[in-house]
Design a protein around this motif. Sequence first.
Motif, PDB file in Angstrom:
ATOM      1  N   ILE A 392     -22.818   1.145   4.184  1.00  8.05           N
ATOM      2  CA  ILE A 392     -21.208   0.842   3.853  1.00  8.05           C
ATOM      3  C   ILE A 392     -20.432   1.287   5.150  1.00  8.05           C
ATOM      4  N   ALA A 393     -20.616   2.020   5.745  1.00  5.76           N
ATOM      5  CA  ALA A 393     -19.934   2.010   6.933  1.00  5.76           C
ATOM      6  C   ALA A 393     -20.023   0.936   7.957  1.00  5.76           C
ATOM      7  N   LEU A 394     -21.029   0.241   7.773  1.00  2.26           N
ATOM      8  CA  LEU A 394     -21.311  -0.765   8.688  1.00  2.26           C
ATOM      9  C   LEU A 394     -20.358  -2.036   8.232  1.00  2.26           C
ATOM     10  N   ALA A 395     -20.336  -2.279   6.702  1.00  2.00           N
ATOM     11  CA  ALA A 395     -19.361  -3.129   6.162  1.00  2.00           C
ATOM     12  C   ALA A 395     -17.819  -2.718   6.584  1.00  2.00           C
ATOM     13  N   HIS A 396     -17.596  -1.519   6.283  1.00  2.00           N
ATOM     14  CA  HIS A 396     -16.071  -1.106   6.838  1.00  2.00           C
ATOM     15  C   HIS A 396     -15.815  -1.608   8.203  1.00  2.00           C
ATOM     16  N   LEU A 397     -16.852  -1.418   9.045  1.00  2.00           N
ATOM     17  CA  LEU A 397     -16.505  -1.695  10.499  1.00  2.00           C
ATOM     18  C   LEU A 397     -16.281  -3.140  10.656  1.00  2.00           C
ATOM     19  N   PHE A 398     -17.072  -4.102   9.977  1.00  2.00           N
ATOM     20  CA  PHE A 398     -16.796  -5.445   9.863  1.00  2.00           C
ATOM     21  C   PHE A 398     -15.612  -5.714   9.359  1.00  2.00           C
ATOM     22  N   GLU A 399     -15.068  -4.928   8.208  1.00  2.00           N
ATOM     23  CA  GLU A 399     -13.883  -5.336   7.443  1.00  2.00           C
ATOM     24  C   GLU A 399     -12.841  -4.945   8.677  1.00  2.00           C
ATOM     25  N   LYS A 400     -12.861  -3.833   9.475  1.00  2.00           N
ATOM     26  CA  LYS A 400     -11.851  -3.683  10.414  1.00  2.00           C
ATOM     27  C   LYS A 400     -11.782  -4.775  11.393  1.00  2.00           C
ATOM     28  N   LEU A 401     -12.833  -5.095  11.709  1.00  2.18           N
ATOM     29  CA  LEU A 401     -12.931  -6.173  12.928  1.00  2.18           C
ATOM     30  C   LEU A 401     -12.199  -7.429  12.372  1.00  2.18           C
ATOM     31  N   CYS A 402     -12.407  -7.676  11.078  1.00  2.00           N
ATOM     32  CA  CYS A 402     -11.661  -8.838  10.600  1.00  2.00           C
ATOM     33  C   CYS A 402     -10.377  -8.694  10.158  1.00  2.00           C
ATOM     34  N   LEU A 456     -15.688 -16.148   1.950  1.00  2.00           N
ATOM     35  CA  LEU A 456     -17.137 -16.014   2.474  1.00  2.00           C
ATOM     36  C   LEU A 456     -17.438 -14.503   2.268  1.00  2.00           C
ATOM     37  N   ARG A 457     -18.972 -14.015   1.859  1.00  2.00           N
ATOM     38  CA  ARG A 457     -19.398 -13.022   1.375  1.00  2.00           C
ATOM     39  C   ARG A 457     -20.300 -12.666   2.906  1.00  2.00           C
ATOM     40  N   LEU A 458     -19.959 -11.284   3.439  1.00  2.00           N
ATOM     41  CA  LEU A 458     -20.939 -10.833   4.353  1.00  2.00           C
ATOM     42  C   LEU A 458     -21.637  -9.533   3.757  1.00  2.00           C
ATOM     43  N   ALA A 459     -22.718  -9.830   3.458  1.00  2.00           N
ATOM     44  CA  ALA A 459     -23.500  -8.676   3.079  1.00  2.00           C
ATOM     45  C   ALA A 459     -24.169  -7.616   4.070  1.00  2.00           C
ATOM     46  N   ILE A 460     -24.107  -6.594   4.169  1.00  2.00           N
ATOM     47  CA  ILE A 460     -25.201  -5.861   5.003  1.00  2.00           C
ATOM     48  C   ILE A 460     -26.775  -5.740   4.496  1.00  2.00           C
ATOM     49  N   SER A 465     -29.890  -2.642  10.550  1.00  2.00           N
ATOM     50  CA  SER A 465     -28.566  -3.125  11.219  1.00  2.00           C
ATOM     51  C   SER A 465     -28.073  -1.875  11.642  1.00  2.00           C
ATOM     52  N   GLU A 466     -27.237  -2.054  12.939  1.00  2.34           N
ATOM     53  CA  GLU A 466     -26.689  -1.184  13.757  1.00  2.34           C
ATOM     54  C   GLU A 466     -25.317  -1.660  13.837  1.00  2.34           C
ATOM     55  N   GLU A 467     -24.420  -0.724  14.631  1.00  5.37           N
ATOM     56  CA  GLU A 467     -22.850  -0.920  14.644  1.00  5.37           C
ATOM     57  C   GLU A 467     -22.978  -2.551  15.428  1.00  5.37           C
ATOM     58  N   SER A 468     -23.769  -2.441  16.683  1.00  6.70           N
ATOM     59  CA  SER A 468     -23.689  -3.656  17.508  1.00  6.70           C
ATOM     60  C   SER A 468     -24.033  -5.137  16.781  1.00  6.70           C
ATOM     61  N   ASP A 469     -24.720  -4.954  15.733  1.00  8.07           N
ATOM     62  CA  ASP A 469     -24.958  -6.096  14.900  1.00  8.07           C
ATOM     63  C   ASP A 469     -23.722  -6.352  14.026  1.00  8.07           C
ATOM     64  N   SER A 470     -22.932  -5.379  13.692  1.00  6.26           N
ATOM     65  CA  SER A 470     -21.694  -5.987  12.900  1.00  6.26           C
ATOM     66  C   SER A 470     -20.876  -6.609  13.965  1.00  6.26           C
ATOM     67  N   HIS A 471     -20.907  -5.931  15.304  1.00  8.07           N
ATOM     68  CA  HIS A 471     -19.964  -6.949  16.241  1.00  8.07           C
ATOM     69  C   HIS A 471     -20.546  -7.946  16.544  1.00  8.07           C
ATOM     70  N   ILE A 472     -21.743  -8.265  16.979  1.00  2.00           N
ATOM     71  CA  ILE A 472     -22.401  -9.609  16.748  1.00  2.00           C
ATOM     72  C   ILE A 472     -22.027 -10.598  15.760  1.00  2.00           C
ATOM     73  N   SER A 473     -22.050 -10.136  14.712  1.00  2.00           N
ATOM     74  CA  SER A 473     -21.737 -11.071  13.442  1.00  2.00           C
ATOM     75  C   SER A 473     -20.422 -11.336  13.354  1.00  2.00           C
ATOM     76  N   TRP A 474     -19.564 -10.350  13.656  1.00  2.00           N
ATOM     77  CA  TRP A 474     -17.988 -10.689  13.961  1.00  2.00           C
ATOM     78  C   TRP A 474     -17.861 -11.800  14.918  1.00  2.00           C
ATOM     79  N   GLU A 475     -18.381 -11.586  16.099  1.00  2.00           N
ATOM     80  CA  GLU A 475     -18.220 -12.656  17.134  1.00  2.00           C
ATOM     81  C   GLU A 475     -18.675 -14.015  16.449  1.00  2.00           C
ATOM     82  N   GLU A 476     -19.833 -14.150  15.862  1.00  2.00           N
ATOM     83  CA  GLU A 476     -20.148 -15.512  15.310  1.00  2.00           C
ATOM     84  C   GLU A 476     -18.836 -15.982  14.358  1.00  2.00           C
TER      85      GLU A 476
END
Lengths: 488, 488
Positions: A392-402, A456-460, A465-476
């Motif tokens: 859930i935290a990783l989802a929130h991280l992606f949300e924040k980036l978004c 779009l739906r981004l599911a963890i 999965s680690e923080e760095s992965d959320s960053h990579i997905s966000w970059e994409e």
Amino acid sequence: MTEQDVKLNFETMEAGDFKAFVKAMADYITEYLENIRDRQVVPSVKPGYLRPLVPEQAPQQSEPWTAVMADIERVVMSGVTHWHSPRFHAYFLTASSYPAIVADMLSGAIACIGFSWIGSPVCTELEVIMLDWLGQMLGLPEQFLARSGGEAGGVIQGTASESTLVALLGAKARIMQRVKEQHPEWTDSDILSKLVAYCSKQAHSSVERAGLFGGVKMRCLKTDNKRRLRGDIFQEAMDEDINKGLIPFYVVATLGTTASCTFDALDELGDVCLSRNVWLHVDAAYAGSAFICSEYRYLMKGVEKADSFNFNPHKWMLVNFDCSAMWLKQPRWVVDTYYMDPLYLKHDQQGLAPDFRHWQIPAGRRFRALKLWFVLRMYGVENLQKYIRKQIALAHLFEKLCTSDNRFEIIEEVTMGLVCFRLKGSNEINEELLRRINGRGKIHLVPSKIEDVYFLRLAICSRFSEESDSHISWEEVKISADEALAQK
Amino acid sequence: MTEQDVKLNFETMEAGDFKAFVKAMADYITEYLENIRDRQVVPSVKPGYLRPLVPEQAPQQSEPWTAVMADIERVVMSGVTHWHSPRFHAYFLTASSYPAIVADMLSGAIACIGFSWIGSPVCTELEVIMLDWLGQMLGLPEQFLARSGGEAGGVIQGTASESTLVALLGAKARIMQRVKEQHPEWTDSDILSKLVAYCSKQAHSSVERAGLFGGVKMRCLKTDNKRRLRGDIFQEAMDEDINKGLIPFYVVATLGTTASCTFDALDELGDVCLSRNVWLHVDAAYAGSAFICSEYRYLMKGVEKADSFNFNPHKWMLVNFDCSAMWLKQPRWVVDTYYMDPLYLKHDQQGLAPDFRHWQIPAGRRFRALKLWFVLRMYGVENLQKYIRKQIALAHLFEKLCTSDNRFEIIEEVTMGLVCFRLKGSNEINEELLRRINGRGKIHLVPSKIEDVYFLRLAICSRFSEESDSHISWEEVKISADEALAQK
């Protein structure tokens, strides 16, 4: 057939070979999983790609295990979508863990069929106890649990779809009996044609399908502006139907919808069901696992009013598919209605323990409780809670980036491991965005649409999965957005 | 939720631990299976025995794999019925083999959900090809196979019960459309109330249950004096029903009944079905595997007239449960009728390859084709044929031992791996015989009863069974008969 034939040795794999094969497979599996990030998440193959890669017919002679092993990369991996890669963000996650894999080895060796208690007592009894463990972990009311001493209890179904159908069949049996008492002059098909079940428009497609399988009307009701099915909407729909002469009997409340992970107002629906004597089934297939963390239990407020509850440990609790946990307060409506008891399945202990074939659609069943037992013990409740909170935290991280990029909007509150987002603007630009994201081949997402808004739906999905992965997905996502907007 | 939480390490089992655990489990499994004869085939436990052996709740902290491993004998094995012991002769056999166990490890690691082609292309494509391999091995007509190029093809269902239900649902959809065209003024429930399906009285209980699930009448018809459903009986039943205004639409032909392994007259039923446009489903759950030996194919004469065909490699073909192979000539009746296609499950290749979720009741599905692939390659057709022939020969050996003792009679022709026998005399003496056999605890049998004649079923169930085992089982039966007759 002469006796000599009896001596034919058909065995090709002996214990020693098996051990060597198992070792090679364990090495392969760990190598695969530990380096899964490096693989292209969705393979670039087209329908029909596999036929040229394998023979047209099964071999006449046995092949050594090394030949099979040598084909795994070429034949199998070339066509795998890697659900356990941190680059995989489609659908919802499905579980895989080392303890569950080893448990399945044992299940495969014991290979009993647990259709009755005597078929393998431990297969039934461990399941009863594991469902009690699970129910307590989730904070389910005692009246769902076998340990409460009544008829209630849990069972492992194959899938949430089957649970929804089993509950519907139970509800149908209950209402048929009730209506027949009130109207002994009505035929079964008179009654059946009046039955109506309900769910939210956001319920999983398998809910509507359960209505079709069960031969009853299923009304998919509108939601409030937060995509939640509410008590008043449900009550109005029932009143409408009752006025038409119909008989409401079943409703599915979804906790964690597939489209955007919203939660129906269970507490309100529960009150309405109690006042109207309608069977309330809770489909918490994905989100249910989160209730092992007490801070999320507010989302299942009112669960004590439900007749049946289902969630999938094979989604978010590291127990490999298939393991869909279902509790019924009154299993008798399913057990008694579809009861078949041929002599060859009778045994002396009937009535003292459940014969689980009566609780499900199929007759046969594997020893699936083992993998629950292995996972719950080898992770422990605390690690499972950490796992849920981390995702859930990783989802929130992606949300924040978004949200830090003002070209984007989040279109649904993020409560679990799913982020629903889109580029501000038209559906077309978002369709283009998704095409580009998936086209680049680094990550994989699927879309959804609610009231004509495409997103779009981004599911963890990966336990790696680690923080760095959320960053990579966000970059994409960001690069794809740059491209899509530039083209436009 | 702070970012620090994201870093929480929830993992408890690393790759190294997994390898050690797998090795220990492989050692345990081979030890278990190679010495399975020495175990008491049915455990002497009573309902509720397990609760005192395990904690009331899941552990908060993780436990090491060694702790779990240490509990296997005490907790699990104390309650296992050993289906793979040569002393186990109950029900029908269920499969277990080393190649299948290793395949399931890989399936558990890939852990994809094959609901759509894109969900993992190889999961769908390998299944299509394996069912073509299997179909050819059995000598199924090309018109059932995907390789024929039409819509027909095979699919792996979980169980034969589900196959029977899926076929029934397809048949129901087909007849509904046909009748609606003829009688546009009839409602769905008018039509539904007239539908009638058929099977033999000797069909598996899941067939009757499929009728209940599907909401249609299911008539269980009498058989000829060899327990076979015949064309004329079927035709008469239909005529009777048509005269009552009913609409026949579906019949299940059983090849290898559970009670005594008899074979319905498929060829005759097929002719009747063709002339009446009734869906013919073949349930060859147990005996189907024997058709890989051409000398048994006479028992499926007429199969080309069927609409669907099912057998369980997870019974007699060494592929672990669950693997029920089903072929449909016109899957469209199932696919189109219960079609749900939410946006999140759509993909670009739809229509070019099957999305198997439409062919089955559940939405989700595991990668089960792998175990078929492993087993077919690592045994090869010839060894599988040897295995079938060996088990049938062992049944004939037991039959011979039985007929050599003139106190006994064989009550059904032995064609497969099942011997149906009894003491000449009353049902009571045979009930007493079975009580004594099972009471001695060395071997395990279940009874059956046809037209008030109670008898014992001895099924050859273990891939480890040898001639000496048939002799031991016979000794147990003989001693128990001595006792039973002496007491009387």
